[in-house]
Design an enzyme around this catalytic site. Structure first.
Site, PDB file in Angstrom:
ATOM      1  CG  ASP A  23       2.460   8.332  -0.582  1.00 23.43           C
ATOM      2  OD1 ASP A  23       2.966   7.575   0.253  1.00 23.43           O
ATOM      3  OD2 ASP A  23       2.353   7.845  -1.723  1.00 23.43           O
TER       4      ASP A  23
ATOM      5  CD  GLU B 112       4.073   8.522  -6.005  1.00 24.93           C
ATOM      6  OE1 GLU B 112       4.576   8.037  -6.915  1.00 24.93           O
ATOM      7  OE2 GLU B 112       3.050   7.852  -5.701  1.00 24.93           O
ATOM      8  CG  ASN B 113       1.254  12.072  -5.659  1.00 24.12           C
ATOM      9  OD1 ASN B 113       1.092  12.078  -6.682  1.00 24.12           O
ATOM     10  ND2 ASN B 113       0.924  10.924  -4.936  1.00 24.12           N
TER      11      ASN B 113
ATOM     12  CG  ASN C  96       2.398   5.330  -9.336  1.00 23.64           C
ATOM     13  OD1 ASN C  96       2.977   5.397  -7.929  1.00 23.64           O
ATOM     14  ND2 ASN C  96       1.403   5.570  -9.421  1.00 23.64           N
ATOM     15  CG  HIS C  97       1.928  10.098  -9.406  1.00 23.39           C
ATOM     16  ND1 HIS C  97       1.045  10.120 -10.486  1.00 23.39           N
ATOM     17  CD2 HIS C  97       1.205   8.904  -8.536  1.00 23.39           C
ATOM     18  CE1 HIS C  97      -0.014   9.402 -10.215  1.00 23.39           C
ATOM     19  NE2 HIS C  97      -0.087   8.996  -9.208  1.00 23.39           N
TER      20      HIS C  97
ATOM     21  CG  HIS D  78       5.209   3.981  -4.168  1.00 18.93           C
ATOM     22  ND1 HIS D  78       4.769   4.981  -3.216  1.00 18.93           N
ATOM     23  CD2 HIS D  78       4.550   4.015  -5.366  1.00 18.93           C
ATOM     24  CE1 HIS D  78       3.931   5.709  -4.049  1.00 18.93           C
ATOM     25  NE2 HIS D  78       3.738   5.248  -5.084  1.00 18.93           N
TER      26      HIS D  78
ATOM     27  CG  HIS E 130       0.789   3.618  -4.627  1.00 18.50           C
ATOM     28  ND1 HIS E 130       0.816   4.493  -5.561  1.00 18.50           N
ATOM     29  CD2 HIS E 130      -0.206   2.753  -5.040  1.00 18.50           C
ATOM     30  CE1 HIS E 130      -0.059   4.267  -6.764  1.00 18.50           C
ATOM     31  NE2 HIS E 130      -0.628   2.976  -6.318  1.00 18.50           N
TER      32      HIS E 130
ATOM     33  CG  HIS F  90      -2.476   8.660  -1.337  1.00 20.39           C
ATOM     34  ND1 HIS F  90      -2.669   9.890  -1.914  1.00 20.39           N
ATOM     35  CD2 HIS F  90      -1.150   8.188  -1.503  1.00 20.39           C
ATOM     36  CE1 HIS F  90      -1.700  10.108  -2.691  1.00 20.39           C
ATOM     37  NE2 HIS F  90      -0.835   9.017  -2.588  1.00 20.39           N
TER      38      HIS F  90
HETATM   39 FE   FE2 Z   1       2.031   6.199  -6.126  1.00 18.00          FE
END
Ligand code: FE2
Length: 275
Positions: free
Chosen positions: A12, A43-44, A71-72, A157, A182, A184
């Protein structure tokens, strides 16, 4: 076609510092390890929340060839339109079918190896989606039917270790690698499962590690202390790059090695002097 292939998967990418260390590291890592394909979860990547078209284009420019999310993915609303035009940016395949984007992609390396990438999301302690265990099998079946990939990488994820381990065993011998994202925090359980699938529960985060999963410690800690809403910002401080390098046999699609990286900027600078 080459007999073996090397895939670099970057955990991530979080905010600007995560993007910057990726930009610095990728030319060195790809050259040093003769990497054939670079995949990253992004995603982040946009300020710690979501992904934008501009940032995705920058990351492609740094050498990432395929991007996964979770999810992000929709935190920046423009992703809903950008993802329709950019098939190299995946969203979890187990979103409802009418949601923009796709959860699988096929690409080919310079040496002619066909690589399939599938992105799914867990359901334990996360928003409910379709069953990732059935959806992943149908996505793999579609890839095999349409493109006959030599190797397949799956980004699972998910929050729960158990759900990610279950996905590893579910796909052992069927895909080349199952990598978790996910949480991290990189796990030290990388291995080759008995039937040849490389597995790690979580690749970790590429971003600021003096943080609470990427965000500034003070507001995140305060929320645990007083329970009040708090505005989260990406943490300052030195980033680390978290990734795995997977080596696979193109003839049977099985992995022969998985190597874990957790690199500081100094570690990356020292790569530049590696003969
Ligand atoms: Fe996530």
């Amino acid at each position: 076609m080459a007999d073996s292939v090397k895939l670099l998967f970057i955990g991530d990418i979080f905010g600007k510092s995560g993007r910057e260390i990726t930009r610095e590291a990728l030319p060195l890592l790809t050259k040093l390890h003769a990497v054939d394909l670079v995949v990253a979860n992004v995603e982040n990547a946009a300020g710690g929340n979501g992904i934008t078209g501009d940032i995705a284009e920058k990351l492609f420019g740094y050498g990432i060839q395929v991007m996964t999310t979770g999810n992000h993915v929709w935190d920046k609303k423009e992703a809903l339109t950008y993802i329709k035009e950019e098939p190299r940016l995946l969203r979890p395949a187990n979103y409802p079918s009418e949601v923009p984007g796709r959860g699988r992609f096929i690409t080919q390396t310079k040496s002619g190896v066909r690589i399939g990438i599938v992105n799914v999301m867990g359901r334990v302690f996360m928003n409910p989606l379709d069953n990732p265990f059935t959806v992943v099998r149908s996505e793999i079946a579609q890839l095999q039917l349409e493109h006959k990939p030599d190797v397949i990488l799956v980004d699972m994820h998910a929050e729960a270790t158990s759900e990610k381990q279950a996905m590893g065993w579910h796909l052992d011998g069927i895909v080349t690698a199952v990598v978790g994202t996910h949480t991290h925090v990189q796990t030290a359980d990388e291995r080759i499962l008995p039937k040849g699938t490389a597995y790690i529960t979580d690749v970790g985060m590429t971003g600021p590690h003096d943080s609470i999963i990427g965000v500034d410690v003070r507001p995140a800690l305060k929320r645990f202390l007083d329970g009040l809403p708090a505005r989260f910002e990406p943490a300052a401080g030195p980033p680390r790059l978290n990734a795995v390098l997977i080596t696979a046999n193109c003839n049977d699609g099985h992995s022969t090695e998985i190597q874990r990286f957790n690199l500081s900027t100094d570690d990356i600078n020292s790569l530049a002097t590696t003969p």
